[in-house]
Design an enzyme around this catalytic site. Sequence first.
Site, PDB file in Angstrom:
ATOM      1  N   ARG A  49      42.642  60.000  78.413  1.00 49.01           N
ATOM      2  CA  ARG A  49      43.600  60.428  77.539  1.00 49.01           C
ATOM      3  C   ARG A  49      43.436  59.952  75.958  1.00 49.01           C
ATOM      4  NH1 ARG A  49      48.788  57.363  75.643  1.00 49.01           N
ATOM      5  NH2 ARG A  49      49.947  59.064  74.761  1.00 49.01           N
ATOM      6  N   HIS A  59      50.033  62.208  68.352  1.00 45.58           N
ATOM      7  CA  HIS A  59      50.171  60.798  68.664  1.00 45.58           C
ATOM      8  C   HIS A  59      50.141  60.290  66.963  1.00 45.58           C
ATOM      9  CE1 HIS A  59      48.807  56.934  70.739  1.00 45.58           C
ATOM     10  NE2 HIS A  59      49.217  56.539  69.749  1.00 45.58           N
ATOM     11  N   GLU A 100      55.005  58.342  72.419  1.00 39.79           N
ATOM     12  CA  GLU A 100      56.104  57.429  72.010  1.00 39.79           C
ATOM     13  C   GLU A 100      57.125  57.735  70.819  1.00 39.79           C
ATOM     14  OE1 GLU A 100      53.888  53.717  71.092  1.00 39.79           O
ATOM     15  OE2 GLU A 100      53.518  53.436  73.176  1.00 39.79           O
ATOM     16  N   ASN A 109      54.478  54.344  78.885  1.00 33.14           N
ATOM     17  CA  ASN A 109      53.587  53.054  78.072  1.00 33.14           C
ATOM     18  C   ASN A 109      54.483  52.055  78.211  1.00 33.14           C
ATOM     19  OD1 ASN A 109      52.261  55.466  77.680  1.00 33.14           O
ATOM     20  ND2 ASN A 109      52.466  55.412  74.952  1.00 33.14           N
ATOM     21  N   TYR A 154      54.386  47.771  77.765  1.00 38.77           N
ATOM     22  CA  TYR A 154      53.583  46.463  77.173  1.00 38.77           C
ATOM     23  C   TYR A 154      54.390  45.202  77.431  1.00 38.77           C
ATOM     24  CZ  TYR A 154      50.589  49.446  74.848  1.00 38.77           C
ATOM     25  OH  TYR A 154      49.308  50.521  74.797  1.00 38.77           O
ATOM     26  N   GLU A 208      49.726  54.298  78.996  1.00 40.39           N
ATOM     27  CA  GLU A 208      49.340  53.073  78.226  1.00 40.39           C
ATOM     28  C   GLU A 208      49.676  51.759  79.123  1.00 40.39           C
ATOM     29  OE1 GLU A 208      50.102  53.004  73.924  1.00 40.39           O
ATOM     30  OE2 GLU A 208      49.705  55.074  73.997  1.00 40.39           O
TER      31      GLU A 208
END
Length: 445
Positions: free
Chosen positions: A69, A113, A158, A282, A284, A348
């Site tokens: 990606r 992005h 995002e 994504n 985290y 991600e």
Amino acid sequence: MFLWGTATASYQIEGAVDEDGRGPSIWDTFSHEPGRTRDGHTGDVACDHYHRWPEDVALMAEAGLNAYRFSIAWPRILPFGRGPANPAGLDFYDRLVDALCEKGITPVPTLFHWDLPQALEDEGGWLNREISGYFADYVAVVAERLSDRVRTWITLNEPFVHMVYGYGLGMHAPGRMLFLDALPVAHHQLLGHGLAVQALRAGGAERVMISNNCTPVWPASDSPEDLAAADAYDTLHNRLFNDPILTGAYPDLSAYGRPELDFVRTGDLEIIAQPLDGLGINYYNPTRITRPGEPAPGSGGLPFEFAAITDYPTTAFGWPVVPDGLRELLESLKATYGPALPPIYITENGCSYDGIDDQERIAYLDGHIAAVRAAEGVDVRGYFVWSLLDNFEWAEGYHQRFGLVHVDFETQKRTPKASYYWLKDLISSQSTEAQSAEKAQSTET
Ligand code: IFM
């Protein structure tokens, strides 16, 4: 085939910001303004991937990764955001895609992005509704050139983070501090996403998705005030970006004093809610939320406050390490959207740690991959580590190292870390297992 990949982004790795006709982006402008990034770091050179991409592709192939990606820099394709295309920019991604295909690595480009052409920011950036259409025009140019080899596309990365950090709080480019007046940025990005899906489908795309940054929201207590605050945060971070795409409606923003979203026009939600073939997630860490205290002057007042998560280990960035949060997130998406939830790709997941013998990163990835497997009833079809290389971590400059491969930014020498070899072994054991299962099945039949 399950996709095992790594993820990167153009401004974070490419460098070569004024080569071969690339126009300036908002990140070029922002990172050169005093005080915007830690130690004044910029992406001018970054990992010099623009010149060293063959070495980077070879590193992925050597690890056995079957997907990559990366993002396409809009200002390399259309230096001023619209108008004539820059052949050299298209040629760069053309060569990259060819090299990936030769090595059996599925290219998964993200079309935006965060490196918006500066010329479009000068027209209001994503606050300007027209940008959504310019985005779709740019996407059509890229699709025309690459769609004979690229089958899987990601429209935006995002949009929540770009809206809040870029336009709400001014911590990222374009550095605007509009607080809740940044909300149209959410809508115009989503509208751009919907128009881009149409352009990609017209170009024959097989798999189209968006990558949303999602977080499980943990109320600090069971009090009605903390529960209401957590619900408000969940609405802003997760549902504002998932609901319109998956259900065709915005969540109720009354907690923000915005029950009416006057920037939404008739027909927009139908465009935004185009069927998707996947949802990129994504992840985290979770976010703990408590009731609001006194509003900061000028902030307009928010219906929540962040509460620290102190009961978990943290990465070098100070982010809590909560692998089970990924299982929780996946299961809650399934519970919320049911059959409307398309297959999930973890586009991600990763962590910042220093050092080449990065045992903490191995533990982090191991825990999160286990959490994906533990998620019940959720169809997950890919996992991309953020990131292949240590790179330009936005306002943190080169201070946070997320790579499987260490980069010496003085010499550009790449050194695979312990986690790179760990992932290589994991992927190879997965494909051996898959081959044995296939063999057993064909013997049975
Ligand atoms: O580096 C970023 C990336 O650009 C977007 N997602 C989060 C990563 C780590 O902060």
